[in-house]
Design an enzyme around this catalytic site. Structure first.
Site, short mmCIF file in Angstrom:
data_model
loop_
_atom_site.label_atom_id
_atom_site.label_comp_id
_atom_site.label_asym_id
_atom_site.label_seq_id
_atom_site.Cartn_x
_atom_site.Cartn_y
_atom_site.Cartn_z
N HIS A 128 1.32 41.68 33.56
CA HIS A 128 0.87 40.40 33.02
C HIS A 128 1.50 39.27 33.83
O HIS A 128 2.59 39.44 34.37
CB HIS A 128 1.32 40.33 31.55
CG HIS A 128 0.82 39.15 30.80
ND1 HIS A 128 1.38 37.90 30.94
CD2 HIS A 128 -0.19 39.02 29.91
CE1 HIS A 128 0.74 37.05 30.14
NE2 HIS A 128 -0.22 37.71 29.51
N ASP B 105 8.80 44.75 29.48
CA ASP B 105 7.90 43.81 28.82
C ASP B 105 7.20 44.60 27.70
O ASP B 105 6.32 45.40 27.96
CB ASP B 105 6.91 43.27 29.85
CG ASP B 105 5.71 42.56 29.22
OD1 ASP B 105 5.67 42.42 27.99
OD2 ASP B 105 4.80 42.16 29.98
N GLN C 23 2.85 44.60 24.62
CA GLN C 23 1.74 45.44 24.17
C GLN C 23 2.20 46.77 23.56
O GLN C 23 1.37 47.56 23.14
CB GLN C 23 0.78 45.73 25.34
CG GLN C 23 0.14 44.50 25.96
CD GLN C 23 -0.84 43.80 25.02
OE1 GLN C 23 -1.27 44.34 24.00
NE2 GLN C 23 -1.18 42.56 25.34
N LYS D 20 1.77 39.12 18.19
CA LYS D 20 0.98 40.32 18.49
C LYS D 20 1.31 41.46 17.52
O LYS D 20 0.84 42.57 17.67
CB LYS D 20 1.23 40.77 19.94
CG LYS D 20 0.69 39.80 20.99
CD LYS D 20 0.78 40.43 22.36
CE LYS D 20 0.75 39.43 23.50
NZ LYS D 20 -0.54 38.80 23.74
N CYS E 132 -5.04 37.89 32.29
CA CYS E 132 -3.73 37.49 32.78
C CYS E 132 -3.11 38.47 33.77
O CYS E 132 -2.02 38.24 34.26
CB CYS E 132 -2.73 37.25 31.65
SG CYS E 132 -3.29 36.01 30.50
#
Lengths: 398, 138
Positions: free
Chosen positions: A112, A189, A192, A215, A353
Site C-alpha cells: 500500500h 502493516d 488488512q 477497518k 493505493c
C-alpha cells in the site's frame, strides 16, 4: 453473520468494500455517543470526576488493544490516527534516526502507498535504498525470496501481512525469525490482517505493527502503533506539544513523559480510542477464529461462482483472505462499479493505493470485492447474478 | 440518435482518440479526478487563436471519455473565445443555470446522467482540463 448488529445493513445495502473501511455495529456507535453525551472531557486531567472517567476509559481501551494483539506491555500500544500515521512514525521517528546512506529497506511492489512513500522519503532524505523482494508467479512473498533479497546492508523489512489487492498472506513469523538472525528489523502493516484474524505480536516477534480502527468496526481516525518497548523508547516523537512533556524551561531543557504518552502529543482522539476498544470487544465476542473461517468459506463460495463467468478476469483465484480482484473483459472497472452501485452494491474500482503493483501484474485497474463477517451468501448471489450478464453490464454502465 | 447511442459511439470509437505521435506544436494537459481513477491527457494545437487539432488519451469511464470526445469535436476549428463560451454553456447546464441547449450540440446528452451521484464530476473532467489550456492562451 451478526447482520442485525449493523444499522447500515437495515437498508438493502450490499457492502463489499471492507478493505477500504467497515461498517459500525450499534455497540460502537453507542460507546462513542456515550462519551460525547455523558463524560465529554479531556484526558490526562484527573481533577474532576468526568475527566477521571475519560482517563479510565481511554486506558481501558489501550489495555483491550494490548490484550487483543497480545503485546507484552501496555506501553507498547500507542494510539495514532491510523495505519498511515503509524507507518510514518516508524519510518521517520525510528528508522529516520539511525539509518545511514546505502542502508537498504526491503518492501514489495504490492505494498500500500502508506508502506511505500514514507520509505521513499527516507531514501531521498538519507540516501537509503528501497529494494523490492521479488514476488512469485501468484504475486506471493516466499521466505526463499526474502533470503535471496537481503544483503549486508539490509536494515529493515517492511511488509503488509495481508496485501490489499491480491489478499495474500505473508509468512511474517518465519521472516521475523530469519531477519532477526541477521540483525534486520521487521515492520508489519496489519491494516488488512488484524481485523480478520488473530494477531499475536509476541508469537510473530515483529518489531513494529501498524493497523487502523475503522477497518475493524471501529471509528475512523484512530489506529495503533505497536512497537517493542526497547525500540519505542528510541523513537523520536514526530509531534511535540501538550500532554507529552514533563517540563521545559529552554530549548535544551525539555523533559518528556514516558511511553506511550510521549508519542501521543496533543488531545488524543478520545472517542476514537474508546470506540476502538468497544469494537475489539465486539470482535472478540464473535471470535477471531470464527471470523477468519467464515470469511474463508464465503470467499470460496464466491470464487466457485465467479470463476464460471467467462467474461471475468480474476487476478487472485487463490488467496488467503476475503479479497477478490477482477475485471470484466473490455469494460473499464469504474463503469462496472457504477453499474453495481445502481443495485446498491458497493465495490471499489481503481488501483487501490498499491500503485506500483501494476508493474507486477500488468493490470492497471481492477474491481475489488473485500468481504467481512457480516457479508452473506445472498450478497454473493446478487453480485454473481449482476456480473453474469455482460450485455446487462454494458447496458447498465450509463 | 438517443443519448445512450451518442455516448457509446464516442466512448467506443472516438475519432479524437490519439492514434499517432504528436509533435511539440500540441499543448498537453492532464486532467484527473480526486475521487475516482479517471485520468485523461488532452492534446490541443492552437494556430492564430484557433484550435486546429485536438486529441485525447488515457483511462477513464464511459462518461468522462465520451464527454471528452464530444468536447473536442465541438472545439475543433473554433476560436478560443468560442470554445470558452461552449465551456461556460456546458457549466451552466450541469450547474442548473439557464443554458442554450442547441449550442451544446451532442454535449446535451449528459443533461440527465449528471444528476446521478458522482457522474457530474466525470462529465466535467475534460472541461476542467481544457480550461487550463485556455487560461494560459487567452
Amino acid at each position: 453473520m451478526n447482520i442485525e448488529d449493523f444499522p447500515m445493513l437495515k437498508e438493502d445495502l450490499i457492502y463489499l468494500d471492507n478493505g477500504a473501511t467497515t461498517l459500525k455495529p450499534q455497540c460502537v456507535i453507542d460507546k462513542v455517543t456515550e462519551y460525547y453525551t455523558k463524560y465529554s472531557a479531556n484526558a490526562h486531567r484527573g481533577d474532576y470526576d468526568i475527566s477521571f472517567k475519560v482517563d479510565q476509559e481511554y486506558e481501558k481501551a489501550r489495555e483491550i488493544v494490548r490484550n487483543f494483539i497480545h503485546a507484552k506491555y501496555k506501553e507498547e500500544v500507542v494510539f495514532t490516527s491510523g495505519t498511515t500515521e503509524s507507518l510514518n512514525m516508524i519510518a521517520n521517528g525510528f528508522f529516520g534516526k539511525f539509518l545511514e546512506p546505502n542502508d537498504e529497506i526491503l518492501i514489495t511492489q504490492s505494498e500500500h502507498a502508506s508502506n511505500v512513500l514514507p520509505w521513499f522519503r527516507l531514501s531521498r532524505k538519507l540516501g537509503v535504498v528501497v529494494k523490492y523482494i521479488p514476488l512469485d508467479e501468484h504475486h506471493y512473498v516466499t521466505l526463499e525470496n526474502v533470503k535471496k533479497s537481503i544483503t549486508p546492508n539490509t536494515k529493515v523489512i517492511s511488509l503488509a501481512s495481508i496485501t490489499n489487492v491480491i489478499g495474500d498472506e505473508r509468512p511474517i513469523k518465519e521472516i521475523c525469525e530469519f531477519a532477526h538472525e541477521n540483525n534486520i528489523f521487521v515492520v508489519m502493516d496489519g491494516a488488512q490482517s488484524v481485523p480478520h484474524r488473530k494477531t499475536d505480536v509476541q508469537d510473530l516477534d515483529v518489531d513494529f505493527l501498524a493497523f487502523s480502527g475503522h477497518k475493524m468496526c471501529g471509528p475512523t481516525g484512530i489506529g495503533i502503533l505497536y512497537g517493542k518497548k526497547e525500540l519505542l523508547e528510541e523513537m523520536e516523537p514526530q509531534n511535540l506539544g501538550g500532554g507529552m512533556n514533563e517540563s521545559f524551561d529552554s530549548p535544551n531543557e525539555v523533559y518528556l513523559k514516558d511511553l506511550p504518552t510521549r508519542l501521543e502529543a496533543g488531545t488524543p482522539n478520545i472517542a476514537g480510542a474508546i470506540g476502538l476498544g468497544e469494537a475489539i470487544k465486539y470482535l472478540e465476542s464473535i471470535g477471531m477464529e470464527k471470523i477468519e473461517d467464515y470469511e474463508k468459506n464465503l470467499r470460496a463460495y464466491a470464487i466457485n461462482k465467479l470463476i464460471l463467468i467467462p467474461h471475468l478476469d480474476i487476478l487472485n483465484i487463490e488467496s488467503d483472505s476475503g479479497i477478490i480482484s477482477f475485471n470484466v473483459t473490455d469494460v473499464f472497472s469504474q463503469d462496472v462499479a457504477y453499474y453495481l452501485n445502481k443495485y446498491k452494491i458497493c465495490v471499489r474500482a481503481g488501483n487501490h493505493c498499491a500503485k506500483i503493483l501494476k508493474k507486477e501484474t500488468g493490470v492497471q485497474n481492477s474491481l475489488r470485492v473485500s468481504l467481512y463477517f457480516y457479508n452473506t451468501e445472498n450478497d454473493i448471489d446478487n453480485l454473481v447474478e449482476l456480473l453474469s450478464n455482460k450485455e446487462k453490464i454494458v447496458e447498465g454502465i450509463l | 440518435m438517443e443519448s445512450r447511442e451518442v455516448i457509446m459511439k464516442h466512448y467506443t470509437s472516438s475519432p479524437y482518440k490519439k492514434n499517432k505521435n504528436l509533435d511539440e506544436s500540441y499543448q498537453k494537459v492532464t486532467t484527473k479526478s480526486d475521487s475516482c481513477i479517471d485520468r485523461l491527457d488532452i492534446f490541443i494545437k492552437i494556430e492564430e487563436d484557433k484550435i486546429v487539432d485536438a486529441y485525447f488519451e488515457g483511462e477513464a469511464c464511459a462518461i468522462a471519455t465520451s464527454s471528452c470526445s464530444i468536447l473536442l469535436e465541438n472545439c475543433k476549428n473554433k476560436s478560443l473565445n468560442e470554445v470558452k463560451q461552449f465551456i461556460e454553456n456546458f457549466e451552466n447546464m450541469i450547474n442548473n443555470y439557464p443554458y442554450n441547449e442547441e449550442e451544446l450540440h451532442e454535449a446535451v446528452v449528459f443533461k440527465e446522467i449528471i444528476k446521478q451521484g458522482n457522474r457530474k464530476t466525470c462529465a466535467y473532467l475534460p472541461y476542467s482540463g481544457l480550461k487550463q489550456i485556455l487560461d494560459k492562451s487567452l
